[in-house]
Design a protein around this motif. Sequence first.
Motif, mmCIF file in Angstrom:
data_model
loop_
_atom_site.group_PDB
_atom_site.id
_atom_site.type_symbol
_atom_site.label_atom_id
_atom_site.label_comp_id
_atom_site.label_asym_id
_atom_site.label_seq_id
_atom_site.Cartn_x
_atom_site.Cartn_y
_atom_site.Cartn_z
ATOM 1 N N ALA A 24 0.817 -1.216 0.000
ATOM 2 C CA ALA A 24 0.000 0.000 0.000
ATOM 3 C C ALA A 24 0.849 1.264 0.000
ATOM 4 N N CYS A 25 1.996 1.240 0.657
ATOM 5 C CA CYS A 25 2.934 2.358 0.669
ATOM 6 C C CYS A 25 4.338 1.800 0.534
ATOM 7 N N ASN A 26 5.151 2.463 -0.284
ATOM 8 C CA ASN A 26 6.466 1.928 -0.605
ATOM 9 C C ASN A 26 7.423 3.087 -0.803
ATOM 10 N N THR A 27 7.844 3.699 0.315
ATOM 11 C CA THR A 27 8.692 4.880 0.261
ATOM 12 C C THR A 27 9.883 4.693 1.190
ATOM 13 N N PRO A 28 10.873 5.564 1.089
ATOM 14 C CA PRO A 28 12.017 5.471 2.004
ATOM 15 C C PRO A 28 11.658 5.684 3.469
ATOM 16 N N SER A 29 10.484 6.244 3.756
ATOM 17 C CA SER A 29 10.113 6.513 5.147
ATOM 18 C C SER A 29 9.138 5.494 5.719
ATOM 19 N N ILE A 30 8.403 4.767 4.877
ATOM 20 C CA ILE A 30 7.434 3.787 5.385
ATOM 21 C C ILE A 30 7.113 2.766 4.304
ATOM 22 N N VAL A 31 6.962 1.525 4.730
ATOM 23 C CA VAL A 31 6.475 0.464 3.844
ATOM 24 C C VAL A 31 5.273 -0.168 4.536
ATOM 25 N N SER A 32 4.128 -0.182 3.865
ATOM 26 C CA SER A 32 2.902 -0.708 4.446
ATOM 27 C C SER A 32 2.276 -1.729 3.506
ATOM 28 N N VAL A 33 1.647 -2.730 4.113
ATOM 29 C CA VAL A 33 1.054 -3.843 3.376
ATOM 30 C C VAL A 33 -0.392 -4.001 3.814
ATOM 31 N N ARG A 34 -1.260 -4.290 2.844
ATOM 32 C CA ARG A 34 -2.673 -4.544 3.147
ATOM 33 C C ARG A 34 -3.119 -5.816 2.460
ATOM 34 N N ALA A 35 -3.818 -6.663 3.210
ATOM 35 C CA ALA A 35 -4.384 -7.895 2.665
ATOM 36 C C ALA A 35 -5.897 -7.858 2.845
ATOM 37 N N ASP A 36 -6.646 -7.963 1.741
ATOM 38 C CA ASP A 36 -8.113 -7.985 1.775
ATOM 39 C C ASP A 36 -8.605 -9.341 1.307
ATOM 40 N N GLU A 37 -9.570 -9.875 2.027
ATOM 41 C CA GLU A 37 -10.132 -11.180 1.688
ATOM 42 C C GLU A 37 -11.652 -11.118 1.639
ATOM 43 N N SER A 38 -12.222 -11.826 0.663
ATOM 44 C CA SER A 38 -13.663 -12.026 0.574
ATOM 45 C C SER A 38 -13.900 -13.512 0.418
ATOM 46 N N SER A 39 -14.824 -14.056 1.202
ATOM 47 C CA SER A 39 -15.054 -15.500 1.136
ATOM 48 C C SER A 39 -16.529 -15.819 1.347
ATOM 49 N N TYR A 40 -16.911 -16.980 0.832
ATOM 50 C CA TYR A 40 -18.254 -17.520 1.086
ATOM 51 C C TYR A 40 -18.137 -19.037 1.187
ATOM 52 N N LEU A 41 -18.599 -19.573 2.318
ATOM 53 C CA LEU A 41 -18.555 -21.011 2.552
ATOM 54 C C LEU A 41 -19.935 -21.531 2.940
ATOM 55 N N GLY A 42 -20.955 -20.943 2.371
ATOM 56 C CA GLY A 42 -22.312 -21.329 2.715
ATOM 57 C C GLY A 42 -22.855 -20.446 3.822
ATOM 58 N N GLY A 43 -24.090 -20.677 4.204
ATOM 59 C CA GLY A 43 -24.697 -19.881 5.258
ATOM 60 C C GLY A 43 -25.421 -18.674 4.705
ATOM 61 N N ALA A 44 -25.757 -17.754 5.607
ATOM 62 C CA ALA A 44 -26.587 -16.614 5.235
ATOM 63 C C ALA A 44 -25.839 -15.577 4.410
ATOM 64 N N HIS A 45 -24.544 -15.495 4.579
ATOM 65 C CA HIS A 45 -23.777 -14.473 3.879
ATOM 66 C C HIS A 45 -22.310 -14.859 3.842
ATOM 67 N N GLY A 46 -21.564 -14.128 3.041
ATOM 68 C CA GLY A 46 -20.124 -14.307 2.994
ATOM 69 C C GLY A 46 -19.448 -13.516 4.097
ATOM 70 N N MET A 47 -18.120 -13.364 3.963
ATOM 71 C CA MET A 47 -17.362 -12.660 4.991
ATOM 72 C C MET A 47 -16.210 -11.912 4.341
ATOM 73 N N THR A 48 -15.880 -10.772 4.911
ATOM 74 C CA THR A 48 -14.708 -10.023 4.471
ATOM 75 C C THR A 48 -13.813 -9.773 5.675
ATOM 76 N N VAL A 49 -12.509 -9.785 5.452
ATOM 77 C CA VAL A 49 -11.549 -9.415 6.477
ATOM 78 C C VAL A 49 -10.421 -8.638 5.807
ATOM 79 N N ALA A 50 -9.671 -7.910 6.600
ATOM 80 C CA ALA A 50 -8.490 -7.205 6.097
ATOM 81 C C ALA A 50 -7.432 -7.200 7.184
ATOM 82 N N ARG A 51 -6.165 -7.310 6.758
ATOM 83 C CA ARG A 51 -5.040 -7.249 7.689
ATOM 84 C C ARG A 51 -4.059 -6.192 7.198
ATOM 85 N N LEU A 52 -3.626 -5.308 8.114
ATOM 86 C CA LEU A 52 -2.777 -4.185 7.781
ATOM 87 C C LEU A 52 -1.474 -4.275 8.578
#
Length: 292
Positions: free
Chosen positions: A160-188
């Motif tokens: 997400a950011c890639n500079t000499p002062s900071i490097v940041s990473v973001r992971a976004d996930e969307s999933s559905y394994l049955g049931g009433a709805h799917g799910m989303t998560v994110a890790r920063l």
Amino acid sequence: MAGHGDPAARAPRRDLGSAVIAMVVTVVLVASAGCGAGGDGTADSSAVAPDTLSHVPVVVERSEGDCGRGDGDTTAVPCVTVQVKYPDITGAPVAALADSVRAFVLSVAAAAPGVSERTEPYPSVDSLVSSFVNQYEEYSREMPTEFPHSWLLERDVVIACNTPSIVSVRADESSYLGGAHGMTVARLASFDPATGRRLGLADWVSDTAAATAAGERAFREQRDITDGQSLARAGFIFFEDGRFSLNDNVMLCDDTLTFHYDPYEIGPYSIGPTDLRLPLSAIGDSTALIRK
């Protein structure tokens, strides 16, 4: 995880990496180091800061079953689909930075659905993909009456950011394994380019109380909650003791902190996820910034 829960906890992991049928690796051009100058010796305003990390994008995907729709059929055809996109870290000015970011990227790219840091990731992204497909096929055989539905896992890990002062990473996930709805998560996550150390809120602000107060002001404005209204009454019933708090799922980009709250973390699924963006300048003069 909605529906049948975490499939990784209910079936043995099997590594069928050779069955992955599509992997695309594309080399991207990394910006050259240094800033140019104009012909008259003045700084070139079009020059851009160089990236700190070099990386190439990787896509691993697989599907089984007919994931299209039948002719004239408006119902989804049962199938399983999984796609994981992530950056392969190929270098950095400091080896420790490349090692740290690479380890985090692989830990979230190869994680079981839900990207929980409490469980070990799969040995590789290929083995995650193969296991997810295998588990769908196994469960559909064992419980055929429950399987007119499909499974889906999509994950996108980006620098997400890639500079000499900071490097940041973001992971976004969307999933559905049955049931009433799917799910989303994110890790920063953010990293110090000089040392490779993973950074947290205490590395950017010295007064966490002031940061929390500023965070609540930004949260209320973003979610349209008046000052006199309780967070629980606004639907955010999972804050401990009804009090706003900042979590540690945070990254820094462009002098702005981003905190991510997954569904069910601070409120019911219907409220959805929250990306709370808090400029460092909004924290106030009373808070000393610890700049790396």
